[in-house]
Design an enzyme around this catalytic site. Structure first.
Site, PDB file in Angstrom:
ATOM      1  N   CYS A  47      -6.594  -3.228   7.304  1.00 41.49           N
ATOM      2  CA  CYS A  47      -7.649  -2.514   6.937  1.00 41.49           C
ATOM      3  C   CYS A  47      -8.698  -2.901   5.978  1.00 41.49           C
ATOM      4  O   CYS A  47      -9.883  -2.678   6.616  1.00 41.49           O
ATOM      5  CB  CYS A  47      -6.872  -1.209   6.466  1.00 41.49           C
ATOM      6  SG  CYS A  47      -6.669  -1.042   4.676  1.00 41.49           S
ATOM      7  N   CYS A  60       0.819  -1.155  -0.097  1.00 39.18           N
ATOM      8  CA  CYS A  60       0.082  -0.008   0.024  1.00 39.18           C
ATOM      9  C   CYS A  60       0.811   1.185   0.092  1.00 39.18           C
ATOM     10  O   CYS A  60       0.739   2.272  -0.770  1.00 39.18           O
ATOM     11  CB  CYS A  60      -0.726   0.028   1.153  1.00 39.18           C
ATOM     12  SG  CYS A  60      -1.996   1.525   1.183  1.00 39.18           S
TER      13      CYS A  60
END
Length: 376
Positions: free
Chosen positions: A213, A105
Site C-alpha cells: 500500500c 501492519c
C-alpha cells in the site's frame, strides 16, 4: 444501559470492509466506522497516494458510512505506520531479507493500536474485512473451586480459499481474538460483491487494491533506491562456487527465485538463490538449487494453545506450512532448537521452492492456523 454490542469496523473504502460493516449492522450490532490514514512517501512528487488511504478511498468509506447511517472517524496513524511498518520494511531489506509488511501492519497497527482506539471509543469488538474465520469453542478446566468453562478461539482459513488472508494473521493472540470479528470470512468474494450490490453500497463495483500500500506505483526497486542507496550499488553476480558470472544493477532489483532480468546467459536458466548484502553479491544457480527440505524460523507466535504447550515441552509437531502468501501448504515436522533465540526447525515432507528469509512461515492443521514465525 446499553444492550447492543458495539463493533468498530476498519473501513478502507473497499467492498470487503464495507460489506463487513453492513453485515454486522444487520446482525444487530451498533456499528462505527474507522478510516486510517497511513504514511505517504514524501519523496514521490506525483499525486499517487497510499492505495488504502487515498482521498478516493476516504471518500468511498465515508459514503458507505453515510449510507449505513453510522458514526465515522478518521484517525491519523501515519507516524506509527512509518516507524513500525515502513522502517521495519527498509531495515529488513538492508539486512538482505525480504519482509512482509502486511503482517507487521496487522500486528502493530490494526490489531494493537487500532484495537486500543476501538476500546477507547466504547467498542466491544474490532471488525475488519479480512478473509478469515473465527471459531469459538468451550473448554472445561478445573480450578480450586471446581470446574470452570473457558473459551478457546480458533483462527481458520476463509471459505474462499483464493482470497484467504489467514496467512497474514499469524501474530494474533487469544486475548486479541476475543475482541475481533471477521464478518466476510464465511463468504466468497463473489457473494460479497453480490451483497454489496443488493444493499446498494457505494463501493460495490470498486476494484480491489493490490501490492504494497505504501508503494502505490508498485515499483519496489525505485522505492528501495530512494531510501537505501546501498541496495542500488552495482556488484558481482556469483555462482555457488564463487565464480563471477556478471554484474548486477543493485540488490534491491532482485528477489529469490527470479530468473528474468539477470543480464547473464548460460546453457541452462539461472535463478537468484541469495542476496549477500555483506559482499553486495547476487548468488545464482540452477532451478534445482532453489529447492530445500527445511529451514529455521524465529519470532514465533502460537495461536493454538496445545501447539504452544507441546513445542515448549520439547515435543515435535506434525502439521502443514505455507512459506509465502498463496503458497500451497506443505506437510512438515516442527521442533524447537535449544538456543537462546528459541528458533524452530522445520523439516518438510518434500523439498519446497525458493525459501525466502524475512518472509512469514505459517503453520496449519487442516484449515486452522496454529501459529507462525519469520524465516531465518
Amino acid at each position: 444501559m446499553r444492550i447492543k454490542k458495539k463493533a468498530a469496523v476498519a473501513m478502507s473504502g473497499g467492498v470487503d470492509s464495507s460489506v463487513a460493516a453492513a453485515i454486522l449492522q444487520k446482525r444487530g450490532f451498533e456499528v462505527i466506522g474507522i478510516f486510517l490514514k497511513f504514511w505517504r512517501d514524501p519523496k514521490v512528487k506525483t499525486e499517487v497516494e497510499n492505495l488504502c488511504c487515498s482521498i478516493e478511498a476516504l471518500t468511498c468509506a465515508r459514503a458507505v458510512a453515510r449510507k449505513l447511517r453510522i458514526p465515522f472517524y478518521v484517525l491519523d496513524f501515519s507516524k506509527p505506520f512509518k516507524k513500525m511498518v515502513v522502517d521495519y520494511y527498509l531495515k529488513e531489506y538492508q539486512s538482505g531479507r525480504t519482509p512482509n509488511p502486511c503482517v507487521m501492519c496487522n500486528k502493530w497497527i490494526k490489531f494493537d493500536l487500532l484495537l486500543k482506539k476501538a476500546f477507547a471509543l466504547g467498542a466491544d469488538y474490532l471488525a475488519t474485512g479480512h478473509y478469515a474465520r473465527l471459531w469459538r469453542t468451550k473448554l472445561k478446566s478445573k480450578n480450586e473451586k471446581g470446574k470452570t468453562t473457558t473459551k478457546n478461539l480458533k483462527l481458520l482459513s476463509a471459505k474462499d480459499q483464493i482470497k484467504d488472508q489467514s496467512y497474514f494473521l499469524w501474530t494474533l493472540t487469544q486475548e486479541q481474538l476475543k475482541h475481533l470479528l471477521f464478518p466476510i470470512g464465511d463468504y466468497t468474494k463473489k457473494q460479497v460483491r453480490k451483497m454489496a450490490q443488493k444493499w446498494q453500497l457505494p463501493t460495490a463495483q470498486r476494484a480491489d487494491s493490490q501490492g504494497i500500500c505504501f508503494i502505490p506505483d508498485r515499483n519496489n526497486p525505485s522505492f528501495l533506491a530512494r531510501y537505501l542507496k546501498k541496495l542500488k550499488k552495482e556488484g558481482p553476480i556469483l555462482d555457488l562456487k564463487g565464480k563471477v558470472l556478471g554484474k548486477h544493477c543493485g540488490l534491491g532489483f532482485y528477489t529469490i527465485g527470479q530468473r528474468h532480468g539477470l543480464g547473464i546467459f548460460d546453457t541452462l536458466p539461472l535463478y537468484v538463490l541469495k542476496l549477500d548484502v555483506s559482499k553486495n553479491a547476487l548468488i545464482v544457480g540452477r532451478e534445482e538449487d532453489l529447492y530445500k527440505d527445511g529451514l529455521l524460523a524465529n519470532g514465533t507466535n502460537w495461536i493454538e494453545p496445545k501447539a504452544k504447550k507441546n513445542i515448549n515441552k520439547g515435543d515435535a509437531i506434525n502439521c502443514q506450512a505455507k512459506i509465502r502468501y498463496g503458497h500451497k501448504a506443505t506437510g512438515c515436522r516442527l521442533s524447537k532448537l535449544k538456543s537462546k533465540n528459541e528458533k524452530l526447525k522445520i523439516v518438510f515432507q518434500k523439498p519446497v521452492r525458493a525459501i525466502t528469509p524475512g518472509q512469514s512461515i505459517v503453520f496449519y492443521s487442516a484449515d486452522e492456523v496454529l501459529g507462525g514465525g519469520v524465516i531465518h
